[in-house]
Motif scaffolding. Structure first.
Motif, short mmCIF file in Angstrom:
data_model
loop_
_atom_site.label_atom_id
_atom_site.label_comp_id
_atom_site.label_asym_id
_atom_site.label_seq_id
_atom_site.Cartn_x
_atom_site.Cartn_y
_atom_site.Cartn_z
N ALA A 13 -44.73 53.68 13.71
CA ALA A 13 -44.07 53.59 15.01
C ALA A 13 -42.61 54.00 14.88
O ALA A 13 -41.98 53.75 13.86
CB ALA A 13 -44.18 52.17 15.55
N MET A 14 -42.07 54.62 15.94
CA MET A 14 -40.69 55.09 15.90
C MET A 14 -39.83 54.52 17.03
O MET A 14 -38.72 54.04 16.80
CB MET A 14 -40.65 56.62 15.95
N SER A 15 -40.30 54.58 18.28
CA SER A 15 -39.47 54.11 19.40
C SER A 15 -39.27 52.60 19.30
O SER A 15 -40.11 51.87 18.75
CB SER A 15 -40.12 54.48 20.73
N ASP A 16 -38.15 52.12 19.83
CA ASP A 16 -37.79 50.71 19.72
C ASP A 16 -38.91 49.79 20.20
O ASP A 16 -39.30 48.84 19.52
CB ASP A 16 -36.52 50.41 20.52
N GLU A 17 -39.41 50.08 21.40
CA GLU A 17 -40.41 49.21 22.01
C GLU A 17 -41.69 49.18 21.18
O GLU A 17 -42.31 48.13 21.00
CB GLU A 17 -40.71 49.68 23.43
N MET A 18 -42.07 50.35 20.66
CA MET A 18 -43.30 50.40 19.89
C MET A 18 -43.13 49.72 18.53
O MET A 18 -44.06 49.09 18.02
CB MET A 18 -43.78 51.83 19.71
N GLN A 19 -41.95 49.83 17.94
CA GLN A 19 -41.71 49.14 16.68
C GLN A 19 -41.80 47.62 16.86
O GLN A 19 -42.26 46.91 15.97
CB GLN A 19 -40.35 49.53 16.10
N VAL A 20 -41.34 47.14 18.01
CA VAL A 20 -41.41 45.70 18.28
C VAL A 20 -42.85 45.25 18.55
O VAL A 20 -43.28 44.19 18.09
CB VAL A 20 -40.50 45.34 19.48
N HIS A 21 -43.61 46.06 19.27
CA HIS A 21 -44.97 45.68 19.69
C HIS A 21 -46.06 46.03 18.68
O HIS A 21 -47.14 45.44 18.71
CB HIS A 21 -45.34 46.40 20.99
N VAL A 22 -45.82 46.97 17.82
CA VAL A 22 -46.88 47.68 17.10
C VAL A 22 -47.83 46.75 16.33
O VAL A 22 -47.42 45.75 15.74
CB VAL A 22 -46.28 48.73 16.14
N MET A 23 -49.11 47.11 16.37
CA MET A 23 -50.13 46.48 15.57
C MET A 23 -50.76 47.55 14.69
O MET A 23 -51.32 48.53 15.19
CB MET A 23 -51.21 45.83 16.45
N LEU A 33 -53.12 52.40 14.95
CA LEU A 33 -51.78 51.99 15.36
C LEU A 33 -51.84 51.79 16.87
O LEU A 33 -52.24 52.70 17.60
CB LEU A 33 -50.76 53.08 14.99
N SER A 34 -51.52 50.59 17.32
CA SER A 34 -51.68 50.31 18.75
C SER A 34 -50.56 49.44 19.27
O SER A 34 -49.85 48.77 18.53
CB SER A 34 -53.03 49.60 18.99
N ASP A 35 -50.39 49.48 20.59
CA ASP A 35 -49.45 48.61 21.30
C ASP A 35 -50.27 47.80 22.29
O ASP A 35 -50.70 48.31 23.33
CB ASP A 35 -48.38 49.46 22.01
N ASN A 36 -50.49 46.55 21.97
CA ASN A 36 -51.31 45.68 22.81
C ASN A 36 -50.50 44.82 23.76
O ASN A 36 -51.04 43.92 24.39
CB ASN A 36 -52.17 44.77 21.91
N ASN A 37 -49.20 45.10 23.86
CA ASN A 37 -48.31 44.30 24.70
C ASN A 37 -47.55 45.11 25.73
O ASN A 37 -46.65 44.60 26.39
CB ASN A 37 -47.30 43.55 23.83
N CYS A 38 -47.92 46.38 25.89
CA CYS A 38 -47.14 47.29 26.74
C CYS A 38 -47.50 47.12 28.21
O CYS A 38 -48.65 47.29 28.62
CB CYS A 38 -47.38 48.73 26.31
N VAL A 39 -46.49 46.79 29.02
CA VAL A 39 -46.65 46.65 30.47
C VAL A 39 -45.57 47.51 31.12
O VAL A 39 -44.38 47.32 30.86
CB VAL A 39 -46.49 45.18 30.93
N ILE A 40 -45.98 48.43 31.98
CA ILE A 40 -45.04 49.33 32.64
C ILE A 40 -45.04 49.03 34.13
O ILE A 40 -46.09 49.02 34.78
CB ILE A 40 -45.41 50.81 32.39
N ALA A 231 -37.85 32.15 15.10
CA ALA A 231 -39.10 31.39 15.28
C ALA A 231 -40.07 32.01 16.29
O ALA A 231 -41.27 32.09 16.05
CB ALA A 231 -38.81 29.94 15.67
N TYR A 232 -39.57 32.45 17.44
CA TYR A 232 -40.45 32.99 18.49
C TYR A 232 -40.00 34.39 18.90
O TYR A 232 -38.85 34.58 19.31
CB TYR A 232 -40.47 32.06 19.71
N LYS A 233 -40.91 35.35 18.84
CA LYS A 233 -40.57 36.74 19.15
C LYS A 233 -40.41 36.98 20.64
O LYS A 233 -39.68 37.90 21.04
CB LYS A 233 -41.66 37.68 18.62
N TYR A 234 -41.08 36.15 21.47
CA TYR A 234 -41.11 36.45 22.90
C TYR A 234 -40.58 35.29 23.74
O TYR A 234 -40.74 34.12 23.40
CB TYR A 234 -42.53 36.79 23.33
#
Length: 329
Positions: A13-23, A33-40, A231-234
């Motif tokens: 992953a490269m973009s900020d959002e994907m690096q944070v979300h990436v699985m 490589l997936s983003d299971n938290n992406c909401v637009i 402790a908590y990412k979100y």
């Protein structure tokens, strides 16, 4: 990263959002490589970036080195870092003992932790740091400079935890909230967790700690603990980061919105890091979680409470501090 007999291929992953979300996954011969938290939000656009990294040999370190070059992570690490408390028993050390400690560590940077003085019996996390006497830090840092003029000093800083009484009321809009609406804490209720931003009052007030580290404490730089989150990412509340949510894996429907603490706080974090690095050395705990933060080329380490933590350092500063596994004291 996956290999055949002759070559290898990996995903990153490269973009900020994907690096944070990436699985990342590898299952039944399939690399994922997936983003299971992406909401637009409706009408919005988002650009996810990742890279496919081939290697000519089936060698994991060829993949790591290629990724490090892509991430521009091969910058010089200048700090040989050690903790050196400013508490009373260390203040009673002889000049010879203090100098010997620093030289035996080969340290060119030493950091005073927040074990003394304390705020109502607790470590002075958050704005509580501003409520205690900093003279012990000043004496300690002056002494280090006198005995070892080539060594820089730092004082501990944490931007998420706050133990000051009434902080949860004063900074209500900066509380990190769990999915059930309760404020997150770091294992104990008095270690409440907040998030700083460029616009909330908590961010403005917590930044004063940095001013006092350079001012009252007479330090040359800052050690920053848990930069990405604590402790908590979100965070489940306002403001929304505009990109994160819990999604039902079976139906694909949005369950609830949430915000990455890293993405919410990043503009504030970057501004404070630049301010610190303009004055002196910055050391942090934990590798950067975004491309934006990594681009600053600051030095980090990982803790070795679990040996697997070392894997978290291979794409940035490959430094592990504190061998909890083999050291007994």
């Amino acid at each position: 990263y996956a290999v055949t007999e002759k070559a290898g291929i990996g995903l990153m992953a490269m973009s900020d959002e994907m690096q944070v979300h990436v699985m990342n996954s590898a299952l039944d011969g399939i690399l994922g490589l997936s983003d299971n938290n992406c909401v637009i939000r409706p009408g919005a656009t988002y650009k996810a970036e990742w890279v496919i990294v081939p290697t000519q040999r089936p060698d994991f370190w060829d993949f790591v080195n290629a990724c490090r070059r892509i991430r521009d992570a091969n910058f010089t690490l200048t700090q040989m870092f050690a903790f050196l408390s400013a508490k009373p028993d260390v203040e009673q050390w002889s000049d010879e003992k203090l100098t010997e400690f620093i030289r035996n560590k080969s340290a060119n940077v030493v950091c005073a932790s927040i074990d003394y003085p304390r705020y109502e019996g607790h470590y002075t996390h958050g704005t509580a740091f501003q409520r205690v006497d900093h003279s012990s830090y000043a004496r300690h840092n002056d002494r280090v400079r006198r005995l070892c003029p080539d060594v820089k000093t730092q004082v501990y800083f944490h931007c998420y935890l706050n133990v000051e009484k009434g902080a949860d009321t004063k900074y209500a809009d900066a509380r990190t909230l769990l999915a059930n609406g309760q404020q997150a804490n770091y294992g104990e209720d008095y270690y409440k967790i907040f998030f700083p931003t460029l616009t909330n009052q908590y961010g403005k007030d917590t930044a004063i700690n940095i001013d006092q580290i350079f001012g009252d404490c007479k330090a040359d730089g800052v050690y920053w603990d848990e930069v990405a989150y604590s402790a908590y990412k979100y965070h489940y509340g306002e403001p929304w980061d505009g990109i994160s949510g819990d999604i039902d894996a079976q139906t694909g429907k949005l369950v609830r919105l949430k915000s990455s603490v890293t993405l919410l706080s990043q503009p504030w974090i970057v501004s404070q890091m630049k301010r610190i690095m303009a004055k002196g050395p910055l050391m942090t705990n934990g590798a950067p979680h975004t491309r934006t933060m990594a681009a600053l080329h600051y030095q980090t380490f990982v803790e070795t409470a679990a040996i697997s933590n070392c894997l978290r350092a291979i794409l940035y500063s490959p430094v592990a501090l504190g061998d909890h596994i083999s050291e007994r004291k």
